[in-house]
Enzyme design. Sequence first.
Site, mmCIF file in Angstrom:
data_model
loop_
_atom_site.group_PDB
_atom_site.id
_atom_site.type_symbol
_atom_site.label_atom_id
_atom_site.label_comp_id
_atom_site.label_asym_id
_atom_site.label_seq_id
_atom_site.Cartn_x
_atom_site.Cartn_y
_atom_site.Cartn_z
ATOM 1 C CB SER A 84 65.330 -16.680 17.345
ATOM 2 O OG SER A 84 63.301 -15.923 17.289
ATOM 3 N N GLY A 140 64.797 -25.544 27.889
ATOM 4 C CA GLY A 140 63.611 -25.453 28.918
ATOM 5 C C GLY A 140 63.734 -26.585 30.096
ATOM 6 C CD GLU A 179 45.034 -19.454 37.421
ATOM 7 O OE1 GLU A 179 45.871 -20.308 37.075
ATOM 8 O OE2 GLU A 179 45.314 -18.578 38.036
ATOM 9 C CE LYS A 197 48.093 -22.964 32.110
ATOM 10 N NZ LYS A 197 48.345 -24.220 32.715
ATOM 11 C CB SER A 220 58.127 -27.551 34.471
ATOM 12 O OG SER A 220 57.059 -27.042 34.730
ATOM 13 C CB VAL A 247 55.557 -30.441 33.024
ATOM 14 C CG1 VAL A 247 56.489 -31.319 33.148
ATOM 15 C CG2 VAL A 247 54.453 -30.856 31.413
#
Length: 651
Positions: free
Chosen positions: A342, A288, A550, A410, A452, A449
């Site tokens: 995973s 990622g 949001e 968040k 990203s 970020v």
Amino acid sequence: MFEKFLNLSRFHKRVVSVAADVLALFFALWAAFSLRLDQQFWVPNREQLVVSALTVVFTIVVFVRLGLYRAVVRYLSDRAFITVITGVVISAITLILLGYWLEVLVPRSVPIIYGALAFIFVSGTRMTVRMLVNRPRYRNKQFVAIVGSGETAMQLANALDHGTQFHPAAFITLRKGNHRALINGIPVYDISHIERAMKEHRVKRLLLALDANSGIDRKRLLKRLEPLAIPVQTVPTMSELVAGQARINDIRDLEIEDLLGRDPVQPDNAQVAASLYHKAVLVTGAGGSIGSELCRQIIRHRPARLVLFEQSEFSLYAIERELQAINRVEGLGVEIHPLLGSVTHRRRCEAVMRSFDIETVYHAAAYKHVPLVEHNIIEGVQNNIFGTFHVAEAAIACGVKRFVLISTDKAVRPTNVMGASKRMAELVLQGLAQRQSDTIFSMVRFGNVLGSSGSVVPLFRDQIRDGGPVTVTHPDIIRYFMTIPEASQLVLQAGSMGQGGEVFVLDMGEPVKIADLARKMVHLMGMMEKTDERPDGDIEIVYSGLRPGEKLFEELLIGDDPQGTAHPRIMMAREASMTWDDVEQTLNRLMKASHDFDCHEVVDILKRVPTGFAPNGGVADLVWCNGNGNGNGGYLEQASGVEKIRRLPLG
């Protein structure tokens, strides 16, 4: 004529150059004798003609030996003119010696006059040809101004001058003393006269070429350039040039660090290095945005081995290939092990940690996109909460010394499932830190970020290039921002500072208004915003409304009393936590609700624990919820801003 010359073979070009130099040298000799002997048309005698011929022939041989005829006229440099000077000096000395040996009258001033004229004629013909050959190229180039007048700006101007795309028409200096100077024939303007420079030289683009140690406030500079509505681009950093990762003329869009508008956080490299050198390190989510940058920085601290744990095959392949190249080029000698898996599979995680004797884990694997997690609640909870729990339990079982969780702003008073799941993951690790002390758990919380996957900057850039519109969810929405390298440095720093159960946050300065960021990008890409007052603008900014989960602003701290750390820009949060028994009961309830695909129960559980979760809308899972919140089957679709449910057949 010159196009025919350019199309000649290399051999024929050299023949033409030699012939031109023979004529130039003979003419210089004739002119030198004529001037010295005060004869308007000097006619040499037989002996003088022999001396002249031998001098010219010897000079051509010297030019050949010095490599003058290997130089490409279009790209003649200062070195070529030094070669001409050397050859002319040797030629003048040859004239003196031949006159002495053959007893031919050569006045003492003739070699001096001849040398000066020979240099003018030989170098002058080349300068003229270069100018005529390059003139058509200048007409096809885009005129640009270079912001800066230091070494970097000089290198860029030279590179562009020999390129085919841009022509440096002016330098823009931030030092008033350099105003109206000339550098390599290019005028220098003070930044207060930038509008005049653009108009006089038909400048279509600005290129930033500031020296690394210039001390210039880039934020103020960009604020000065923004109203010009002309594309502003930059050149690679000195570190990229030294590492061979880029060339000086690799023009690129403004770096996201420039848009951030503040100095990046500098880590304590000694402390970070001590925590990584010759250690066995595992990074989850290694493919990622954050995980891959973590790997790039970790490998340069020379761990004994670096294990890349990732569920995306292509992402794992890409980062492993890049790290192997870094490892080879820089001679780091780090063992790199790419592993598919995973984080929700505890036995796989434990087997990996035991196999490679892992000492430090950086847990970056998570689902972080707010609307996607809001529409896939069960998967978000499984990956973000239980994935963290399983990796942490595996770390405890294998005797891992340090475990660092990458969290998010968040997680503070979340209004969405993604934020609530990350806050719950923090509570899980704090509970595990209370239950045992062998593995040190710490969490790092930071804002959005830049650059990203999912970042607004590349999205805005693509929308601007496509002609707009640029979509912003709300005119007042604000966010904290940092760069990927900066976020990764904070994670590494916190990983070395943690003592057990701490939540580290970064002093990120002032938050950024997203609408202002969009306008700045529009202006710095050379366009104007289209508004009611300016209907002829280029790019329109439209507001699409807040997405599910949001909120208008993000926070980094739940409490108001952060504690300082040894790093001036890193704080430690003082926040409510849960006992391990409470954490365990909550996990059991979440697991049962997840197995039952009961999204409403999952949300209710997250609201009851001390996450501060206050959703600003209904449950929006696309598969397991319907409009009334009951039953199973159905999915959410949005049409004309109204949420509707279309039933799926059961069974």
